[in-house]
Enzyme design. Structure first.
Site, mmCIF file in Angstrom:
data_model
loop_
_atom_site.group_PDB
_atom_site.id
_atom_site.type_symbol
_atom_site.label_atom_id
_atom_site.label_comp_id
_atom_site.label_asym_id
_atom_site.label_seq_id
_atom_site.Cartn_x
_atom_site.Cartn_y
_atom_site.Cartn_z
ATOM 1 N N PRO A 238 -20.812 -30.777 -14.831
ATOM 2 C CG PRO A 238 -18.241 -30.099 -15.788
ATOM 3 C CD PRO A 238 -20.197 -29.909 -15.591
ATOM 4 C CD GLU A 239 -24.325 -32.968 -9.952
ATOM 5 O OE1 GLU A 239 -24.298 -33.116 -8.846
ATOM 6 O OE2 GLU A 239 -24.619 -32.786 -10.691
#
Ligand SMILES: [Zn+2]
Length: 279
Positions: free
Chosen positions: A2-3
């Site tokens: 997840p960014e």
């Protein structure tokens, strides 16, 4: 992994679901994460009210009424599931269940590189987890001059510099390629050779790309899902990421001659760019 846009999407979903909720019960089925969940985690946060939900870099922060803040990182594969009621059956890799009077949060993490801990809220600024974190892309104090100064004398490619969390935090691999395409800057250019104007333009592109991705609910690749189980759709808006050999949007280059979008590996990470548009 997840960014920033995915974490921001999760933050928004958590705010909607459990802001001002009272935590009634915390169940930990597996505490072996990157850092072990403190033994007294459940006891310290049960009974507290969630006062605010924030994001710092890729950490989610749940500020509680009892002077503590929950610090939560999703690592490589962490997922957040939100439901109105506690699930009847646990799914594989459901490791932590946080029940509140407004809904239940499940922390599911197949690879357990994530982290769940707490810190006293007024000691957060000195917390070692945050000491090496650069400016947030949306911090108003971050401008082209800041970036330009940070990049001076750096010989590493600009793409690698964008991933350096001590310069600007939260620009992950996908968004670095997309932002450089948006700015027309070739990922291989030595970071220290960018002009002040280039830096300003690049920062604008970083913000534009991240904002669009947040609006789209993030990119659903590597099975990332939004907390309600639905998919983000920013991957449908990628211009160069994972598009090797294709034309870039609005490109007038002759793909037969140029080979289209190129894939290279920079600092160990896949990097995509258009050799015509990006100089
Ligand atoms: Zn092109």
């Amino acid at each position: 992994m997840p960014e920033l846009p995915e974490v921001e999407t999760i933050k928004n979903a958590l705010s909607k679901a459990v802001d001002k909720a009272n935590i009634t019960k915390v169940s930990i089925f597996n505490n072996h994460f990157r850092k072990i969940i403190p033994d007294d985690f459940a006891r310290r946060i049960e009974g507290a009210q969630v006062m605010a939900i924030r994001r710092k870099a890729k950490y989610l922060l749940l500020e509680l009424s009892n002077g503590l803040t929950v610090i939560w990182h999703l690592g490589m594969s962490g997922k957040v599931k939100i439901s109105d009621f506690p699930p009847e059956n646990l799914e594989k890799h459901d490791h932590v269940l946080i029940e509140t009077d407004k809904g239940t949060i499940v922390f599911n993490d197949a690879r357990r590189f994530g982290m769940l801990t707490y810190e006293e809220t007024d000691k957060l600024d000195n917390c070692s987890l945050f000491s090496h974190i650069g400016a947030d892309p949306f911090d108003e104090r971050l401008d082209g001059l800041y970036l330009y100064n940070k990049l001076q004398n750096k010989k590493i490619p600009i793409k690698a510099a964008l991933l350096d969390q001590e310069i600007v935090n939260g620009i992950g691999n996908i968004y670095a390629s997309e932002a450089l395409f948006d700015a027309g800057i070739r990922p291989t250019r030595p970071a220290g050779e960018l002009s002040r104007k280039d830096c300003g333009k690049l920062l604008e592109s970083v913000r534009r790309i991240l904002r669009r991705a947040i609006e789209a609910g993030g990119s659903s690749i590597h099975d990332y899902r939004k907390p309600d189980g639905s998919l983000g759709y920013f991957q449908n808006m990628h211009c160069v990421y994972n598009k090797t050999g294709q034309k870039c949007p609005g490109c007038t280059c002759n793909v037969a001659q140029t080979g289209g979008i190129k894939k290279i590996v920079l600092a160990g990470r896949s990097t995509f760019y258009c050799p015509v548009k990006q100089k």
